[in-house]
Scaffold this motif. Sequence first.
Motif, PDB file in Angstrom:
ATOM      1  N   GLN A 147       0.810  -1.213   0.000  1.00  0.00           N
ATOM      2  CA  GLN A 147       0.000   0.000   0.000  1.00  0.00           C
ATOM      3  C   GLN A 147       0.849   1.272   0.000  1.00  0.00           C
ATOM      4  O   GLN A 147       0.387   2.314  -0.462  1.00  0.00           O
ATOM      5  CB  GLN A 147      -0.962  -0.012   1.184  1.00  0.00           C
ATOM      6  N   LEU A 148       2.091   1.200   0.482  1.00  0.00           N
ATOM      7  CA  LEU A 148       2.993   2.344   0.367  1.00  0.00           C
ATOM      8  C   LEU A 148       3.473   2.533  -1.071  1.00  0.00           C
ATOM      9  O   LEU A 148       3.652   3.653  -1.533  1.00  0.00           O
ATOM     10  CB  LEU A 148       4.218   2.153   1.273  1.00  0.00           C
ATOM     11  N   MET A 149       3.689   1.419  -1.753  1.00  0.00           N
ATOM     12  CA  MET A 149       4.246   1.470  -3.106  1.00  0.00           C
ATOM     13  C   MET A 149       3.182   1.739  -4.171  1.00  0.00           C
ATOM     14  O   MET A 149       3.451   2.398  -5.171  1.00  0.00           O
ATOM     15  CB  MET A 149       4.965   0.157  -3.427  1.00  0.00           C
ATOM     16  N   PHE A 150       1.995   1.210  -3.971  1.00  0.00           N
ATOM     17  CA  PHE A 150       0.921   1.361  -4.955  1.00  0.00           C
ATOM     18  C   PHE A 150      -0.256   2.034  -4.283  1.00  0.00           C
ATOM     19  O   PHE A 150      -0.542   1.756  -3.124  1.00  0.00           O
ATOM     20  CB  PHE A 150       0.503  -0.011  -5.507  1.00  0.00           C
ATOM     21  N   PRO A 151      -0.946   2.927  -4.935  1.00  0.00           N
ATOM     22  CA  PRO A 151      -0.946   3.210  -6.358  1.00  0.00           C
ATOM     23  C   PRO A 151       0.095   4.236  -6.803  1.00  0.00           C
ATOM     24  O   PRO A 151       0.161   4.580  -7.981  1.00  0.00           O
ATOM     25  CB  PRO A 151      -2.345   3.741  -6.605  1.00  0.00           C
ATOM     26  N   PHE A 152       0.955   4.704  -5.875  1.00  0.00           N
ATOM     27  CA  PHE A 152       1.912   5.766  -6.216  1.00  0.00           C
ATOM     28  C   PHE A 152       2.721   5.431  -7.465  1.00  0.00           C
ATOM     29  O   PHE A 152       2.731   6.201  -8.430  1.00  0.00           O
ATOM     30  CB  PHE A 152       2.856   6.052  -5.037  1.00  0.00           C
ATOM     31  N   TRP A 153       3.434   4.281  -7.474  1.00  0.00           N
ATOM     32  CA  TRP A 153       4.298   3.963  -8.609  1.00  0.00           C
ATOM     33  C   TRP A 153       3.501   3.629  -9.861  1.00  0.00           C
ATOM     34  O   TRP A 153       3.945   3.909 -10.973  1.00  0.00           O
ATOM     35  CB  TRP A 153       5.281   2.849  -8.261  1.00  0.00           C
ATOM     36  N   ALA A 154       2.310   3.070  -9.697  1.00  0.00           N
ATOM     37  CA  ALA A 154       1.465   2.809 -10.870  1.00  0.00           C
ATOM     38  C   ALA A 154       1.060   4.122 -11.532  1.00  0.00           C
ATOM     39  O   ALA A 154       1.028   4.229 -12.767  1.00  0.00           O
ATOM     40  CB  ALA A 154       0.232   2.011 -10.455  1.00  0.00           C
ATOM     41  N   GLU A 155       0.775   5.129 -10.719  1.00  0.00           N
ATOM     42  CA  GLU A 155       0.409   6.441 -11.258  1.00  0.00           C
ATOM     43  C   GLU A 155       1.602   7.104 -11.954  1.00  0.00           C
ATOM     44  O   GLU A 155       1.453   7.699 -13.024  1.00  0.00           O
ATOM     45  CB  GLU A 155      -0.100   7.334 -10.127  1.00  0.00           C
ATOM     46  N   VAL A 156       2.789   6.985 -11.369  1.00  0.00           N
ATOM     47  CA  VAL A 156       3.996   7.538 -12.006  1.00  0.00           C
ATOM     48  C   VAL A 156       4.207   6.874 -13.362  1.00  0.00           C
ATOM     49  O   VAL A 156       4.492   7.549 -14.360  1.00  0.00           O
ATOM     50  CB  VAL A 156       5.240   7.353 -11.102  1.00  0.00           C
ATOM     51  N   ALA A 209       9.304   3.000 -12.028  1.00  0.00           N
ATOM     52  CA  ALA A 209       7.865   2.772 -11.931  1.00  0.00           C
ATOM     53  C   ALA A 209       7.381   1.804 -13.015  1.00  0.00           C
ATOM     54  O   ALA A 209       6.570   0.911 -12.754  1.00  0.00           O
ATOM     55  CB  ALA A 209       7.116   4.093 -12.027  1.00  0.00           C
ATOM     56  N   GLN A 210       7.877   1.989 -14.225  1.00  0.00           N
ATOM     57  CA  GLN A 210       7.475   1.098 -15.317  1.00  0.00           C
ATOM     58  C   GLN A 210       7.916  -0.335 -15.058  1.00  0.00           C
ATOM     59  O   GLN A 210       7.161  -1.273 -15.295  1.00  0.00           O
ATOM     60  CB  GLN A 210       8.036   1.611 -16.650  1.00  0.00           C
ATOM     61  N   ARG A 211       9.134  -0.500 -14.584  1.00  0.00           N
ATOM     62  CA  ARG A 211       9.629  -1.852 -14.303  1.00  0.00           C
ATOM     63  C   ARG A 211       8.845  -2.484 -13.155  1.00  0.00           C
ATOM     64  O   ARG A 211       8.435  -3.635 -13.224  1.00  0.00           O
ATOM     65  CB  ARG A 211      11.135  -1.807 -13.971  1.00  0.00           C
ATOM     66  N   LYS A 271      -9.176  -6.292  -3.485  1.00  0.00           N
ATOM     67  CA  LYS A 271      -8.972  -6.080  -4.916  1.00  0.00           C
ATOM     68  C   LYS A 271      -7.609  -5.439  -5.137  1.00  0.00           C
ATOM     69  O   LYS A 271      -7.243  -4.481  -4.469  1.00  0.00           O
ATOM     70  CB  LYS A 271     -10.077  -5.157  -5.446  1.00  0.00           C
ATOM     71  N   LEU A 272      -6.871  -5.978  -6.106  1.00  0.00           N
ATOM     72  CA  LEU A 272      -5.552  -5.455  -6.423  1.00  0.00           C
ATOM     73  C   LEU A 272      -5.429  -5.230  -7.915  1.00  0.00           C
ATOM     74  O   LEU A 272      -6.215  -5.736  -8.701  1.00  0.00           O
ATOM     75  CB  LEU A 272      -4.468  -6.422  -5.947  1.00  0.00           C
ATOM     76  N   GLU A 273      -4.403  -4.484  -8.307  1.00  0.00           N
ATOM     77  CA  GLU A 273      -4.168  -4.152  -9.709  1.00  0.00           C
ATOM     78  C   GLU A 273      -3.676  -5.363 -10.497  1.00  0.00           C
ATOM     79  O   GLU A 273      -3.403  -6.414  -9.949  1.00  0.00           O
ATOM     80  CB  GLU A 273      -3.143  -3.020  -9.793  1.00  0.00           C
ATOM     81  N   ASN A 274      -3.506  -5.166 -11.796  1.00  0.00           N
ATOM     82  CA  ASN A 274      -3.017  -6.221 -12.684  1.00  0.00           C
ATOM     83  C   ASN A 274      -1.683  -6.774 -12.216  1.00  0.00           C
ATOM     84  O   ASN A 274      -0.929  -6.097 -11.545  1.00  0.00           O
ATOM     85  CB  ASN A 274      -2.848  -5.670 -14.106  1.00  0.00           C
ATOM     86  N   HIS A 275      -1.407  -7.981 -12.594  1.00  0.00           N
ATOM     87  CA  HIS A 275      -0.150  -8.676 -12.274  1.00  0.00           C
ATOM     88  C   HIS A 275       0.007  -8.933 -10.779  1.00  0.00           C
ATOM     89  O   HIS A 275       1.124  -9.109 -10.302  1.00  0.00           O
ATOM     90  CB  HIS A 275       1.087  -7.902 -12.760  1.00  0.00           C
ATOM     91  N   THR A 276      -1.097  -8.925 -10.017  1.00  0.00           N
ATOM     92  CA  THR A 276      -1.009  -9.060  -8.563  1.00  0.00           C
ATOM     93  C   THR A 276      -2.039 -10.062  -8.066  1.00  0.00           C
ATOM     94  O   THR A 276      -3.193 -10.038  -8.481  1.00  0.00           O
ATOM     95  CB  THR A 276      -1.261  -7.703  -7.875  1.00  0.00           C
TER      96      THR A 276
END
Length: 183
Positions: A49-58, A72-74, A89-94
């Motif tokens: 939760q610290l890492m996402f959605p921050f890096w997904a938005e970047v 962020a892309q990697r 519920k989580l984002e893709n690839h998770t």
Amino acid sequence: MRTVIFAINTSLDGYCDHTLFNPSEEVHAYFTNLMAEVDLVFYGRIMYQLMFPFWAEVAQNQTGSADEIRFAQRLTAIDKVVVSRSLDKLENHTRIVRSHPAEELLKLKQQTGKKIAVDSISLLPELLAAGLIDEFHLVVHPVLVGKGRRLMDNSSLPEKLPLRLMDTLVFKSGGVALHYVKP
């Protein structure tokens, strides 16, 4: 068998709270290069939760520096497992694992693939006790913050774990990347 790594930023006084200091561009590039060897990240709920959605938005909006965008892309492209009893519920690839994180990580470690990165301070003692962490990548930042989450508390390690230093890298910012392996 796959290699499991633990990688994290820490202050000089051992705090790992990402909100208390900012990694330099060099540090983002270092972690991006490290993640090129990884095809799965094993998160605890708090770190996820610290890492996402921050890096997904970047990654999506291309905000930040070039090194932050590459990181962020990697990070968002890599498959992720999150250990949580509360997330739904989580984002893709998770995907979510509800219990027995050490057993799940052992199964994943036995599969073919690249390295697995563990990104969870709260799961670290259990995974260490199970002997599942093979490498440590610590980036020590030249700052004393005096508060936040520590890498390990006084009672979380069942016994001393000797490590062998494999490499160091000094950044222009004064931070130092330390790469250790279990002997």
